[in-house]
Design an enzyme around this catalytic site. Structure first.
Site, mmCIF file in Angstrom:
data_model
loop_
_atom_site.group_PDB
_atom_site.id
_atom_site.type_symbol
_atom_site.label_atom_id
_atom_site.label_comp_id
_atom_site.label_asym_id
_atom_site.label_seq_id
_atom_site.Cartn_x
_atom_site.Cartn_y
_atom_site.Cartn_z
ATOM 1 N N ASP A 1 0.803 -1.228 0.000
ATOM 2 C CA ASP A 1 0.000 0.000 0.000
ATOM 3 C C ASP A 1 0.835 1.277 0.000
ATOM 4 O OD1 ASP A 1 -2.254 -1.610 0.087
ATOM 5 O OD2 ASP A 1 -2.355 -1.566 2.274
ATOM 6 N N LYS B 1 1.905 2.163 -5.029
ATOM 7 C CA LYS B 1 2.444 1.618 -6.271
ATOM 8 C C LYS B 1 1.513 1.887 -7.456
ATOM 9 C CE LYS B 1 2.491 -2.419 -4.337
ATOM 10 N NZ LYS B 1 2.122 -2.030 -2.967
ATOM 11 N N GLY C 1 -4.575 -4.171 -3.862
ATOM 12 C CA GLY C 1 -5.544 -3.121 -4.186
ATOM 13 C C GLY C 1 -4.752 -1.895 -4.558
ATOM 14 N N HIS C 2 -4.718 -1.562 -5.828
ATOM 15 C CA HIS C 2 -3.902 -0.450 -6.315
ATOM 16 C C HIS C 2 -4.819 0.690 -6.761
ATOM 17 C CE1 HIS C 2 -0.347 -3.398 -7.232
ATOM 18 N NE2 HIS C 2 -0.721 -3.383 -5.971
ATOM 19 N N GLN D 1 1.972 -6.097 -3.229
ATOM 20 C CA GLN D 1 2.417 -6.266 -1.833
ATOM 21 C C GLN D 1 3.692 -5.437 -1.609
ATOM 22 O OE1 GLN D 1 1.273 -9.482 -3.581
ATOM 23 N NE2 GLN D 1 -0.592 -8.560 -2.832
ATOM 24 N N ALA E 1 -7.712 -0.635 0.628
ATOM 25 C CA ALA E 1 -8.415 -0.426 -0.637
ATOM 26 C C ALA E 1 -9.273 -1.642 -0.979
ATOM 27 C CB ALA E 1 -7.407 -0.169 -1.756
HETATM 28 P P1 GDP Z 1 -0.714 0.384 -3.519
HETATM 29 O O1 GDP Z 1 -1.326 -0.877 -3.050
HETATM 30 O O2 GDP Z 1 0.757 0.441 -3.261
HETATM 31 O O3 GDP Z 1 -1.050 0.726 -4.933
HETATM 32 O O4 GDP Z 1 -1.353 1.539 -2.626
HETATM 33 P P2 GDP Z 1 -2.936 1.700 -2.260
HETATM 34 O O5 GDP Z 1 -3.645 2.205 -3.452
HETATM 35 O O6 GDP Z 1 -3.444 0.475 -1.609
HETATM 36 O O7 GDP Z 1 -2.852 2.781 -1.116
HETATM 37 C C1 GDP Z 1 -2.315 4.048 -1.330
HETATM 38 C C2 GDP Z 1 -3.381 5.087 -0.990
HETATM 39 O O8 GDP Z 1 -2.778 6.362 -0.904
HETATM 40 C C3 GDP Z 1 -4.457 5.224 -2.051
HETATM 41 O O9 GDP Z 1 -5.667 5.557 -1.423
HETATM 42 C C4 GDP Z 1 -3.951 6.371 -2.917
HETATM 43 O O10 GDP Z 1 -5.004 7.052 -3.577
HETATM 44 C C5 GDP Z 1 -3.320 7.238 -1.865
HETATM 45 N N1 GDP Z 1 -2.176 8.059 -2.318
HETATM 46 C C6 GDP Z 1 -1.168 7.736 -3.162
HETATM 47 N N2 GDP Z 1 -0.257 8.725 -3.215
HETATM 48 C C7 GDP Z 1 -0.700 9.691 -2.388
HETATM 49 C C8 GDP Z 1 -0.166 10.958 -1.976
HETATM 50 O O11 GDP Z 1 0.894 11.399 -2.384
HETATM 51 N N3 GDP Z 1 -0.898 11.665 -1.070
HETATM 52 C C9 GDP Z 1 -2.080 11.214 -0.561
HETATM 53 N N4 GDP Z 1 -2.713 11.977 0.331
HETATM 54 N N5 GDP Z 1 -2.595 10.021 -0.916
HETATM 55 C C10 GDP Z 1 -1.911 9.274 -1.806
HETATM 56 P P1 IMO Z 2 -0.861 -4.100 -2.294
HETATM 57 O O1 IMO Z 2 -0.404 -4.650 -3.619
HETATM 58 C C1 IMO Z 2 -0.983 -4.524 2.038
HETATM 59 C C2 IMO Z 2 -1.100 -8.590 3.655
HETATM 60 C C3 IMO Z 2 -2.369 -8.972 4.361
HETATM 61 C C4 IMO Z 2 -1.826 -9.926 5.395
HETATM 62 C C5 IMO Z 2 -0.728 -10.654 4.634
HETATM 63 C C6 IMO Z 2 -1.137 -11.993 4.044
HETATM 64 O O2 IMO Z 2 -2.161 -3.390 -2.346
HETATM 65 O O3 IMO Z 2 0.224 -3.320 -1.647
HETATM 66 P P2 IMO Z 2 -2.680 -12.685 1.981
HETATM 67 O O4 IMO Z 2 -4.139 -12.449 1.741
HETATM 68 O O5 IMO Z 2 -1.794 -12.146 0.921
HETATM 69 O O6 IMO Z 2 -2.369 -14.119 2.324
HETATM 70 O O7 IMO Z 2 -2.366 -11.857 3.334
HETATM 71 O O8 IMO Z 2 -0.347 -9.786 3.570
HETATM 72 N N1 IMO Z 2 -1.276 -8.084 2.272
HETATM 73 C C7 IMO Z 2 -1.199 -6.794 1.936
HETATM 74 N N2 IMO Z 2 -1.036 -5.688 2.700
HETATM 75 N N3 IMO Z 2 -1.041 -4.403 0.704
HETATM 76 C C8 IMO Z 2 -1.185 -5.489 -0.088
HETATM 77 O O9 IMO Z 2 -1.150 -5.430 -1.430
HETATM 78 C C9 IMO Z 2 -1.299 -6.760 0.533
HETATM 79 N N4 IMO Z 2 -1.459 -8.017 0.073
HETATM 80 C C10 IMO Z 2 -1.425 -8.816 1.141
HETATM 81 O O10 IMO Z 2 -2.990 -7.854 4.951
HETATM 82 O O11 IMO Z 2 -1.238 -9.211 6.433
HETATM 83 MG MG MG Z 3 -2.894 -1.564 -1.858
#
Ligand code: GDP
Ligand code: IMO
Ligand code: MG
Length: 446
Positions: free
Chosen positions: A27, A30, A54-55, A237, A312
């Protein structure tokens, strides 16, 4: 010497595969980073994980959450690949395709699913949940998507792959065999057989929806690279969730680090010429497991609210903590990070002081490595430096010169400590709330 030998070679040198990986516990942002960079690449490819990811990508006031489909799909002319190292729940994939369609995004002809990716079945989800409840207090806090059990079957060499789904007769036989084996295990372990009624029909129906996407994606990507096209690799991840290098057993079941990109896509490691590591300006983690720089409840609550730190995929509140340079140093080494992206800088806009962990102490002794066992890692004491906050809005800033001095100092501190460039700074969730400092490696890849 072939006629175009030399120019052919030069052309090849220009082609690039660049990997984007999470440097923390997932999270990191990415999705936003990949969406931004994708405009400079021909292909975007996922190599590991499944719909546990969840991206989030936000542009034109629309928020997209991609789980299995690479974020690059949102750029109309780009091609996207779901590689052989992923695990695919066809029902989730079809739902994601339908969501994209509703948003007016057409994927036909530019989304490719590996014929070698392993399938997730409903019994994997059941087993994921059963294993978690059996762990009780020690539960991992998985996303309950069946990821772990699907990778277990893959490694135990009884998994079923996408290519088999496309051959109804063979699929039926194989599924019957696997289900019989699973039922025996489930009956012995949990006292009841699995829910498998209608499974065959359901999967054959799903097969019809994904048949058109299936390809040998390793051939596709290697041919593309040979022809001078570029590939952006989208990690899922994060480093500390990697099956080998993360905080085992509180990890996911795949190779999230950059090494996983070569096996998970079937492209040689020598073709990946650069690695981008993504970190937040602080740290978060979902699920259980050690988290040395975790903030006390009240501070965490503030950051969680300002950073909107809720999963997400699962909506779970994310645990929040200070930036951990011990983790990032390790991530730099493991992934070979050439360029670091710092996201969510704006979340600290109202912070008076910012703590940053420079290393760990264990029983009063400095630790030079991340301990391999979670018991020791839970006992470490972070050593902190405290830097002043900037108390000014940075949201939406696009030029590094406009950042407040204290914000630049914070970034420079990170860069100096890790001895790595900062190639991108994100100042908001939207696509254009992004700074690309000039003269960096990352800038040269765009
Ligand atoms: P990922 O799994 O690495 O793609 O990240 P996620 O999408 O799960 O979580 C990142 C969260 O931060 C999302 O809700 C994005 O919309 C938000 N986000 C990303 N970059 C920024 C930033 O620079 N500032 C803020 N406030 N939110 C951001
Ligand atoms: P993105 O790509 C954050 C965590 C779960 C749990 C552990 C194992 O959005 O960054 P699983 O269901 O994979 O067996 O769960 O890994 N986890 C993540 N945490 N971002 C993710 O993906 C994750 N994918 C798995 O919360 O702790
Ligand atoms: Mg994510």
């Amino acid at each position: 010497m072939p006629e175009n030998g030399v120019s052919g070679l030069l052309e090849k040198n220009k082609t690039k595969a660049i990997a984007v990986v999470g440097a923390q516990w997932g999270d990191e942002g990415k999705g936003k980073v990949v969406d931004f960079m994708a405009s400079s690449f021909d292909y975007v490819a996922r190599y590991a994980g499944g719909h546990n990811a969840g991206h989030t990508v936000i542009f034109n006031r629309h928020r997209y959450v991609l789980q299995l489909i690479p974020s690059g799909i949102l750029r109309p002319e780009k091609r996207a690949v779901i590689g052989p190292g992923t695990v695919v729940d066809p029902a989730a994939l079809v739902a994601e395709l339908e969501n994209l369609k509703k948003s007016g995004i057409e994927v036909r002809g530019r989304l490719f699913l590996s014929n070698r990716a392993h399938l997730i079945f409903p019994y994997h989800r059941e087993m994921d949940r059963a294993a978690e409840s059996a762990r009780g207090e020690a539960k991992i806090g998985t996303t309950s998507r069946g990821i772990g059990p699907a990778y277990e079957d893959k490694m135990a060499r009884r998994g079923i792959r996408v290519s088999e789904l496309l051959e109804p007769q063979r699929f039926e036989e194989k599924l019957a065999r696997v289900v019989a084996e699973k039922n025996a295990i489930s009956s012995a372990a949990y006292g009841h057989p699995l829910e498998t009624a209608g499974l065959l029909e359901q999967y054959l129906e799903l097969a019809a929806h994904i048949r058109g996407l299936v390809a040998d994606t390793a051939v596709l990507l290697n041919d593309a690279l040979d022809q001078g096209q570029s590939v952006l690799v989208e990690g899922a991840q994060g480093t500390m969730l990697d099956i080998d290098h993360g905080t085992y057993p509180y990890v996911t079941s795949s190779s999230a680090t950059s090494g996983g990109a070569a096996t998970g896509l079937g492209i040689p490691p020598t073709r990946i010429v650069g690695v981008v590591g993504v970190t937040k300006a602080y740290t978060t983690r979902v699920g259980s497991g050690p988290f040395p720089t975790e903030m006390p409840d009240l501070d965490a609550k503030e950051v969680r609210e300002r950073g909107n730190e809720f999963g997400a995929v699962t909506g779970r509140p994310r645990r929040c903590g200070w930036l951990d340079l011990a983790v990032l140093r390790y991530a730099k080494m493991l992934n070979g990070i050439d360029s670091l992206v710092v996201t969510k800088l704006d979340v600290f806009d109202e912070q008076a002081e910012i703590k940053i962990c420079t290393g760990y102490l264990h029983k009063g002794q400095k630790l030079h490595e991340i301990p391999p066992d979670v018991e020791t890692l839970s006992q470490v004491e972070p050593e902190y430096r405290t830097l002043p906050g900037w108390k000014k809005p940075t949201q939406g800033i696009r030029d590094v010169k406009e950042l407040p001095t204290a914000a630049r100092d914070y970034l420079n501190f990170i860069s100096d400590q890790l001895q790595v460039e900062i190639g991108m700074i994100s100042t908001g969730p939207e696509r254009d709330a992004t700074i690309i400092p000039r003269g960096t490696k990352l800038a040269s890849w765009l």
